[in-house]
Motif scaffolding. Sequence first.
Motif, PDB file in Angstrom:
ATOM      1  N   TYR A   1      66.052  -7.858  45.460  1.00  0.00           N
ATOM      2  CA  TYR A   1      66.935  -6.744  45.091  1.00  0.00           C
ATOM      3  C   TYR A   1      67.065  -6.719  43.578  1.00  0.00           C
ATOM      4  CZ  TYR A   1      71.096  -3.880  44.431  1.00  0.00           C
ATOM      5  OH  TYR A   1      71.965  -2.915  44.007  1.00  0.00           O
ATOM      6  N   SER A   2      66.719  -5.583  42.971  1.00  0.00           N
ATOM      7  CA  SER A   2      66.791  -5.436  41.526  1.00  0.00           C
ATOM      8  C   SER A   2      68.064  -4.691  41.165  1.00  0.00           C
ATOM      9  CB  SER A   2      65.566  -4.672  41.007  1.00  0.00           C
ATOM     10  OG  SER A   2      65.664  -4.445  39.622  1.00  0.00           O
ATOM     11  N   SER A   3      68.961  -5.378  40.513  1.00  0.00           N
ATOM     12  CA  SER A   3      70.230  -4.773  40.133  1.00  0.00           C
ATOM     13  C   SER A   3      70.030  -3.770  39.010  1.00  0.00           C
ATOM     14  CB  SER A   3      71.216  -5.863  39.690  1.00  0.00           C
ATOM     15  OG  SER A   3      72.357  -5.300  39.109  1.00  0.00           O
ATOM     16  N   SER A   4      70.783  -2.673  39.080  1.00  0.00           N
ATOM     17  CA  SER A   4      70.716  -1.669  38.009  1.00  0.00           C
ATOM     18  C   SER A   4      71.307  -2.192  36.713  1.00  0.00           C
ATOM     19  CB  SER A   4      71.463  -0.402  38.438  1.00  0.00           C
ATOM     20  OG  SER A   4      72.832  -0.671  38.667  1.00  0.00           O
ATOM     21  N   ARG A   5      72.050  -3.308  36.788  1.00  0.00           N
ATOM     22  CA  ARG A   5      72.680  -3.852  35.586  1.00  0.00           C
ATOM     23  C   ARG A   5      71.694  -4.599  34.705  1.00  0.00           C
ATOM     24  NH1 ARG A   5      77.790  -6.511  38.599  1.00  0.00           N
ATOM     25  NH2 ARG A   5      76.170  -6.725  40.160  1.00  0.00           N
ATOM     26  N   ASN A   6      70.668  -5.224  35.321  1.00  0.00           N
ATOM     27  CA  ASN A   6      69.724  -5.983  34.495  1.00  0.00           C
ATOM     28  C   ASN A   6      68.263  -5.662  34.776  1.00  0.00           C
ATOM     29  OD1 ASN A   6      69.161  -7.396  36.930  1.00  0.00           O
ATOM     30  ND2 ASN A   6      70.716  -8.924  36.464  1.00  0.00           N
ATOM     31  N   GLY A   7      67.979  -4.932  35.856  1.00  0.00           N
ATOM     32  CA  GLY A   7      66.610  -4.526  36.133  1.00  0.00           C
ATOM     33  C   GLY A   7      65.714  -5.634  36.640  1.00  0.00           C
ATOM     34  N   ARG A   8      66.261  -6.818  36.908  1.00  0.00           N
ATOM     35  CA  ARG A   8      65.467  -7.947  37.398  1.00  0.00           C
ATOM     36  C   ARG A   8      65.964  -8.366  38.778  1.00  0.00           C
ATOM     37  NH1 ARG A   8      67.137  -9.510  32.377  1.00  0.00           N
ATOM     38  NH2 ARG A   8      68.518 -11.072  33.304  1.00  0.00           N
ATOM     39  N   PRO A   9      65.071  -8.912  39.607  1.00  0.00           N
ATOM     40  CA  PRO A   9      65.517  -9.384  40.925  1.00  0.00           C
ATOM     41  C   PRO A   9      66.587 -10.454  40.785  1.00  0.00           C
ATOM     42  CG  PRO A   9      63.117  -9.260  40.830  1.00  0.00           C
ATOM     43  CD  PRO A   9      63.608  -9.035  39.436  1.00  0.00           C
ATOM     44  N   ASP A  10      67.624 -10.348  41.594  1.00  0.00           N
ATOM     45  CA  ASP A  10      68.712 -11.322  41.550  1.00  0.00           C
ATOM     46  C   ASP A  10      68.261 -12.666  42.103  1.00  0.00           C
ATOM     47  OD1 ASP A  10      70.372  -9.382  40.535  1.00  0.00           O
ATOM     48  OD2 ASP A  10      71.293  -8.884  42.465  1.00  0.00           O
TER      49      ASP A  10
ATOM     50  N   MET B   1      78.694   6.366  43.268  1.00  0.00           N
ATOM     51  CA  MET B   1      78.250   5.113  43.881  1.00  0.00           C
ATOM     52  C   MET B   1      77.211   4.438  43.003  1.00  0.00           C
ATOM     53  SD  MET B   1      78.136   5.730  47.956  1.00  0.00           S
ATOM     54  CE  MET B   1      79.435   6.651  48.780  1.00  0.00           C
ATOM     55  N   SER B   2      77.608   3.336  42.384  1.00  0.00           N
ATOM     56  CA  SER B   2      76.709   2.549  41.539  1.00  0.00           C
ATOM     57  C   SER B   2      77.378   1.216  41.270  1.00  0.00           C
ATOM     58  CB  SER B   2      76.413   3.262  40.215  1.00  0.00           C
ATOM     59  OG  SER B   2      77.574   3.285  39.393  1.00  0.00           O
ATOM     60  N   ASP B   3      76.584   0.257  40.766  1.00  0.00           N
ATOM     61  CA  ASP B   3      77.173  -1.022  40.363  1.00  0.00           C
ATOM     62  C   ASP B   3      77.068  -1.219  38.854  1.00  0.00           C
ATOM     63  OD1 ASP B   3      74.484  -1.400  40.101  1.00  0.00           O
ATOM     64  OD2 ASP B   3      74.340  -3.121  41.437  1.00  0.00           O
ATOM     65  N   ARG B   4      76.812  -0.112  38.131  1.00  0.00           N
ATOM     66  CA  ARG B   4      76.697  -0.206  36.678  1.00  0.00           C
ATOM     67  C   ARG B   4      78.082  -0.368  36.052  1.00  0.00           C
ATOM     68  NH1 ARG B   4      78.161   4.402  33.920  1.00  0.00           N
ATOM     69  NH2 ARG B   4      78.606   6.212  35.221  1.00  0.00           N
ATOM     70  N   LEU B   5      78.081  -0.853  34.821  1.00  0.00           N
ATOM     71  CA  LEU B   5      79.339  -0.959  34.097  1.00  0.00           C
ATOM     72  C   LEU B   5      79.787   0.440  33.680  1.00  0.00           C
ATOM     73  CD1 LEU B   5      78.564  -4.047  31.822  1.00  0.00           C
ATOM     74  CD2 LEU B   5      79.954  -3.996  33.899  1.00  0.00           C
ATOM     75  N   VAL B   6      81.042   0.762  33.916  1.00  0.00           N
ATOM     76  CA  VAL B   6      81.562   2.072  33.543  1.00  0.00           C
ATOM     77  C   VAL B   6      82.768   1.896  32.639  1.00  0.00           C
ATOM     78  CG1 VAL B   6      80.736   3.170  35.658  1.00  0.00           C
ATOM     79  CG2 VAL B   6      83.049   2.226  35.587  1.00  0.00           C
ATOM     80  N   ASP B   7      82.947   2.846  31.743  1.00  0.00           N
ATOM     81  CA  ASP B   7      84.126   2.889  30.887  1.00  0.00           C
ATOM     82  C   ASP B   7      85.084   3.886  31.514  1.00  0.00           C
ATOM     83  OD1 ASP B   7      86.018   3.630  28.862  1.00  0.00           O
ATOM     84  OD2 ASP B   7      84.693   2.771  27.350  1.00  0.00           O
TER      85      ASP B   7
ATOM     86  N   VAL C   1      86.528   8.187  41.499  1.00  0.00           N
ATOM     87  CA  VAL C   1      86.391   6.772  41.828  1.00  0.00           C
ATOM     88  C   VAL C   1      84.918   6.386  41.801  1.00  0.00           C
ATOM     89  CG1 VAL C   1      88.490   6.803  43.207  1.00  0.00           C
ATOM     90  CG2 VAL C   1      86.294   7.201  44.323  1.00  0.00           C
ATOM     91  N   ASN C   2      84.658   5.098  41.579  1.00  0.00           N
ATOM     92  CA  ASN C   2      83.292   4.599  41.534  1.00  0.00           C
ATOM     93  C   ASN C   2      83.227   3.284  42.295  1.00  0.00           C
ATOM     94  OD1 ASN C   2      80.998   2.907  40.100  1.00  0.00           O
ATOM     95  ND2 ASN C   2      80.536   5.046  39.745  1.00  0.00           N
ATOM     96  N   MET C   3      82.125   3.065  43.004  1.00  0.00           N
ATOM     97  CA  MET C   3      82.002   1.861  43.837  1.00  0.00           C
ATOM     98  C   MET C   3      80.527   1.588  44.117  1.00  0.00           C
ATOM     99  SD  MET C   3      83.268   3.715  47.354  1.00  0.00           S
ATOM    100  CE  MET C   3      84.535   4.578  46.412  1.00  0.00           C
ATOM    101  N   PRO C   4      80.174   0.359  44.484  1.00  0.00           N
ATOM    102  CA  PRO C   4      78.803   0.078  44.892  1.00  0.00           C
ATOM    103  C   PRO C   4      78.459   0.877  46.144  1.00  0.00           C
ATOM    104  CG  PRO C   4      79.995  -1.959  44.438  1.00  0.00           C
ATOM    105  CD  PRO C   4      81.008  -0.862  44.458  1.00  0.00           C
ATOM    106  N   ALA C   5      77.201   1.305  46.255  1.00  0.00           N
ATOM    107  CA  ALA C   5      76.783   2.086  47.419  1.00  0.00           C
ATOM    108  C   ALA C   5      76.963   1.307  48.714  1.00  0.00           C
ATOM    109  CB  ALA C   5      75.331   2.515  47.258  1.00  0.00           C
ATOM    110  N   SER C   6      76.777  -0.015  48.652  1.00  0.00           N
ATOM    111  CA  SER C   6      76.913  -0.813  49.871  1.00  0.00           C
ATOM    112  C   SER C   6      78.321  -0.710  50.441  1.00  0.00           C
ATOM    113  CB  SER C   6      76.570  -2.279  49.582  1.00  0.00           C
ATOM    114  OG  SER C   6      77.398  -2.802  48.553  1.00  0.00           O
ATOM    115  N   ILE C   7      79.329  -0.775  49.582  1.00  0.00           N
ATOM    116  CA  ILE C   7      80.715  -0.664  50.035  1.00  0.00           C
ATOM    117  C   ILE C   7      81.046   0.779  50.383  1.00  0.00           C
ATOM    118  CG2 ILE C   7      83.118  -0.836  49.260  1.00  0.00           C
ATOM    119  CD1 ILE C   7      82.348  -3.368  47.765  1.00  0.00           C
ATOM    120  N   GLY C   8      80.551   1.709  49.577  1.00  0.00           N
ATOM    121  CA  GLY C   8      80.826   3.116  49.841  1.00  0.00           C
ATOM    122  C   GLY C   8      80.310   3.559  51.199  1.00  0.00           C
TER     123      GLY C   8
END
Length: 298
Positions: A186-195, A121-127, A90-97
């Motif tokens: 907060y810099s998301s791992s999905r785009n590398g820029r502050p939200d 634990m990550s918020d990246r896109l997974v296949d 399973v995979n989930m954001p660290a905040s929820i995990g």
Amino acid sequence: MEVFVHVVDRNGFQKAAHALSLPRSSVTMTIQRLEQHLGVQLINRTTRQIKLTPDGEAYYEQSRQILSMVDTVENGLRDGRGRASGRLRVNMPASIGRSIILPALPGFRERYPEVDLVIGMSDRLVDLVQEGIDCVIRTGTLPDSSLIARRIGCFRWVVCAAPSYLAARGEPQELADLQDHIAIGYSSSRNGRPDGWTFSEGGASTTMTMRTGLVVDETFALRDLATAGFGLARLSDFIVADAVKRGDLREVLGSYSPEPVPVSVLYPSSRHLSPALRVFVDWVQSIAGARLAPPSVV
């Protein structure tokens, strides 16, 4: 047949071996013996990828149907015995995990001792198919896909700061006041820029890019820096609930909160009959109610 389907789904022998917890040599030998048994070549092998032969494509489609029927029969028998077993990835954001799933895991282990969990634990896109993941927990509006999604709750974004910071800089009363404040980004791992920060004002959504003195890529570091008085932070309500209750953080601009954010569990439709997956998803939904708002709020 199952090994062959894993190799095709993951586009490689090494990934299939990892998903099956087998040596790569065993996977290679299994496919060779399968081809010898059938008397046809199923896969054209190259150094970087695999490509199915016409016979391989036909065998793959029929194999998936056969294995699906086998799963249906076996899982039905397991359900009849009330047992759930096997390994789940399973995979989930660290905040929820860290806030919701891990603290409740002892109860899951006690109830389902034969289910082994591998948690990422990550918020990246997974296949899910390529990486052999059984289900993911994700937040926000979901893109259209073939995955089955079950909404388990929602959360609210909270802008907050330490009392010491607010005493020194003043408490913002409206959105225009934010120009006089410093944010912790907060810099998301999905785009590398502050939200950007989204607010609801007059029935319309407004996204603001804050001036950041610090930017981090980990939710709990963001909360700790806010508690230490480094600036305003935007965090999920379930992350800051205890800190707000203790008085370590104070919410500001609550009347400008945007719409709640949905939280969902997603999994491939081909696995919807797995007893282990079913009990895990049901369990996640049951414990989410303690920290997340009901799904009907969204």
